[in-house]
Design an enzyme around this catalytic site. Structure first.
Site, PDB file in Angstrom:
ATOM      1  N   GLU A  70       0.750  -1.181  -0.051  1.00 26.62           N
ATOM      2  CA  GLU A  70       0.010   0.019  -0.092  1.00 26.62           C
ATOM      3  C   GLU A  70       0.844   1.204  -0.089  1.00 26.62           C
ATOM      4  O   GLU A  70       0.507   2.260  -0.819  1.00 26.62           O
ATOM      5  CB  GLU A  70      -0.900   0.014   1.225  1.00 26.62           C
ATOM      6  N   ASP A  71       1.888   1.428   0.914  1.00 30.52           N
ATOM      7  CA  ASP A  71       2.629   2.656   1.248  1.00 30.52           C
ATOM      8  C   ASP A  71       3.852   2.649   0.196  1.00 30.52           C
ATOM      9  O   ASP A  71       4.462   3.856   0.306  1.00 30.52           O
ATOM     10  CB  ASP A  71       3.071   2.602   2.562  1.00 30.52           C
TER      11      ASP A  71
END
Ligand code: MN
Length: 760
Positions: free
Chosen positions: A109-110
């Site tokens: 996600e990051d």
């Protein structure tokens, strides 16, 4: 014997009274190696034989991947992952795979530089799939405002093919809620609302009582700070007196239980803050007026359900029960698997006290939900472990059954094989505005379009799925964002009927064609009235009906429709009906393909027919018939086959049925033929067209034909499968020259690969 009345050191936390597991304080973030060691120790304490290697590798991986990230609190980011992993290990008590996945859950996600396949390569497919699922849920939740909570919950559940995805998401949310203080107020409220709308009901459904309470209280705190603080203060002020009260209340019960030699725990706990608030709202009372703020819980160790009823007997001998408040969730468990006896009794000063009685294993389910059963040994289950069921209650039941069998070995692989497939019959997709639409599984953009609005459906020419152009018959997936591209003109085609799945789309498409048919019928009728008047045909409705029925139309309106839609040619129809009126030959027997044959016949008559080569038209006494296999028209090279007693059958030289005769040679039944004239009249020819399908293809084909010298189309029949189409168009042409022009035009259409004579 082991008894206590709750409490632990955190005096400020009202939940300290609750039976929440308490863990020693540990502050991570200073020394990653020490944090790792702590995590491993906790895993070993709570999980069966955890794979320390995978946990260690996951920890180091996330430490590196997030080395440049910080949380809002200023802590290094890995602290969040450490805490989530810790929740997974000792509060939800899952397995080592889940701990590893929890550590990695924000990596994809990051971080642009990591993909799910990198996780798969290093940690195996199980970890990767869980991370993928968690990432998908995070994606959806970050990009949208939640307006339809129930649909949204279902969507998230369907995205989680593995039970552990949802459980890790709970842990993630729990930690984010515990540390929400550090975010700006706007974000706090958004996340708190989502927690209340989505995650708390989820946790309830999964039977995670403890998680549900904590999420609700935390969400409540950020949504209604004033009320939260008031209730909290009030609980704190009255704490001492409540505890004294409970101690006195429990005393006689305890005495009796000690005599019974049962192992038990008895605890008093206040209800959680959010439920007190709800009670105050429902009863319109202040907190001082609520007496049932706390409940007494009796948990029996090594007991069975009969002993719960025994204890119930003891309690109600001591205190008078309020009859209508007795609930037997042991005989009839709640849908989420919860089991317990609930009763409310009158204590000193007339206060009502709720008493809950349950066994230790029921308590485990109540607090930790379905995950708790993994704590229990279950070897000789005799149950089907890989269960993909859409019936949630059935599933919960199954979980409970597993718990009741206690075998020798843990079955962590049970979790592995357990695939969630909770709503296989429906999907949830987003509109560009973020609304959720529920559709049956297998639904296509056309179904979606009709679900939005009839007009959107009937004018759809294309679709974008997650921003990419997609065919109208593509099967939509859960969580897709769908945008419909519409045209000014109606675009509905018969072809759509073959792939739409919703009732709405089906009926609207049918309706569209019924309406179209109605229109064409009216047009055909007008055409007939105008042309028949001109041709001085003067017949009544009944007689017309009789004639068209003899021409094998079902009734007048089918005839009108054929005229209006162009499948019958008005001029030929006039000729045929005129001839019919003249001869009065209603008894004339016609073939099944009646209008086609009548039209062919009429067309060929106007050509002046064929004659034997060398006879210069002087063969009037020979009967010629035209072969149906190749439908020869003027301009074609033709030959005749003599059929004894029935004259000569005319074929195209290229007809497949003629090839063997021509090759054999010396067949004296083969006659050379020529057309008398190829200059006038219209003839029927069938064209085969094939190529790549696309929106508007049918229109382009029709247009190419009709726009050339007003060529009449008698019939068009096109079908598409996947991305290719094939079809036969029957047209009226003047001669082969006319025909080859049509071929040229058709071949120029984008996507058309073949355009040729159709020979049946
Ligand atoms: Mn997270």
């Amino acid at each position: 014997m082991h008894t206590h009345t709750t409490h632990k050191d955190d005096r400020n936390d009202p939940r300290a009274l609750a039976a929440k597991p308490q863990f020693p304080r540990y502050s991570p973030g200073k020394d990653p190696e020490a944090d790792l060691a702590y995590l491993l120790t906790e895993c070993k304490k709570h999980l069966p034989k955890p794979d320390e290697d995978i946990i260690t590798r996951a920890f180091r991986f996330c430490l590196d991947a997030h080395r440049n990230n910080k949380r809002a609190s200023g802590e290094p980011y890995y602290v969040h992952l450490f805490e989530v992993a810790l929740i997974v290990a000792r509060e939800l008590i899952l397995d080592d795979i889940s701990v590893a996945a929890a550590l990695l859950h924000d990596v994809v996600e990051d971080n642009e530089s990591y993909a799910v396949k990198d996780i798969a390569a290093q940690f195996g497919p199980a970890v990767a799939q869980i991370v993928d699922g968690v990432t998908k849920i995070t994606d959806i939740s970050q990009s949208r405002e939640i307006t339809q909570a129930e649909s949204y919950r279902k969507l998230l559940l369907s995205l989680a093919k593995d039970l552990r995805v949802i459980l890790i998401k709970f842990a993630d949310r729990l930690h984010n809620m515990r540390t929400l203080d550090h975010l700006p107020p706007e974000k706090q409220r958004r996340i708190a609302q989502e927690t209340l709308d989505i995650y708390a009901p989820f946790a309830h459904r999964f039977g995670l009582g403890q998680v549900k309470w904590e999420l609700e209280d935390l969400a409540f705190k950020f949504l209604h700070r004033k009320e939260y603080d008031e209730i909290k203060r009030s609980l704190k002020e009255t704490r001492r007196s409540r505890e004294d009260y409970i101690r006195r209340f429990a005393e006689p019960i305890r005495k009796r239980l000690d005599q019974s030699r049962l192992k038990y725990e008895i605890s008093g706990r206040p209800k959680h803050i959010f439920s007190i608030y709800n009670k105050m709202q429902a009863r319109q009372k202040g907190i001082d007026e609520l007496y049932d703020l706390f409940a007494v819980r009796i948990i029996l160790d090594e007991a069975d359900k009969n002993e719960c009823f025994l204890i119930y007997g003891i309690v109600t001998e001591i205190y008078t029960p309020v009859p209508e408040r007795f609930k037997d969730y042991i005989s009839v468990p709640k849908k989420n698997g919860y089991q317990s006896l609930h009763t409310t009794v009158i204590g000193a000063d007339g206060r009502r006290i709720e008493v809950q009685i349950r066994t230790h294993s029921m308590h485990e389910v109540a607090e930790k939900g379905v995950a708790a059963h993994f704590l229990y040994k279950a070897e000789t289950l005799g149950l089907e472990p890989a269960l993909a069921d859409n019936d949630f209650e059935y599933w919960i039941n199954w979980m409970r059954n597993i718990r009741e069998y206690e075998g020798e070995e843990m079955l962590p692989q049970l979790m592995e094989s357990f695939k969630l497939n909770l709503f296989p019959d429906e999907i949830h997709v987003f509109t560009p505005k973020g609304d959720i639409r529920k559709l049956p599984a297998g639904a296509t953009p056309v179904d979606f379009a009709f679900d939005i609005h009839t007009k959107v459906g009937s004018h759809a020419i294309g679709a974008k799925v997650n921003g990419r152009i997609a065919p109208l018959d593509e099967k939509l997936q859960n969580g897709d964002e769908v945008e419909i591209i519409t045209s000014k003109n109606p675009t509905t085609t018969r072809n759509w009927e073959r792939f739409v799945v919703t009732h709405k789309a089906k009926s609207q498409i049918r309706r569209f064609f019924n309406e179209e048919k109605r229109q064409k019928t009216i047009e055909g009728r007008t055409l007939w009235e105008r042309k028949s008047k001109k041709a001085k045909i003067n017949i009544g409705e009944d007689e017309l009906e009789r004639i068209v029925v003899s021409l094998k139309y079902e009734n007048k309106s089918e005839f009108y429709y054929a005229l209006g839609s162009g499948t019958a040619n008005i001029d030929i129809a006039i000729d045929v009906i005129k001839a019919r009126l003249k001869s009065g030959a209603t008894q004339l027997q016609l073939q099944s393909e009646v209008d086609f044959n009548v039209i062919l016949h009429t067309a060929r008559q106007t050509s002046g027919g064929v004659y034997l080569t060398g006879t210069a038209g002087g063969s009037a006494d020979i009967v010629f018939t035209y072969a149906k296999c190749c439908n020869p028209i003027p301009g074609d090279d033709i030959i005749g086959v003599v059929i004894t007693g029935r004259g000569i059958k005319v074929h195209r030289k290229l007809c497949k049925n003629m090839q063997h005769r021509l090759v054999a040679g010396n067949d004296d039944r083969i006659m050379p033929l020529e057309w008398a004239s190829n200059e006038q009249g219209e003839f029927i020819a069938a064209l085969r067209v094939a190529g790549d399908d696309r929106p508007g293809m049918l229109h382009d084909i029709t247009n190419a034909i009709v726009s050339y010298k007003n060529t009449n189309i008698r019939n068009i029949n096109i079908s598409a499968a996947e991305s290719v189409f094939e079809g036969v168009v029957t047209v009226f042409v003047r001669n082969t020259e006319h025909l080859s022009r049509l071929f040229e035009r058709l071949r120029k259409i984008r996507g058309v690969k073949t355009a040729e004579r159709f020979e049946g």
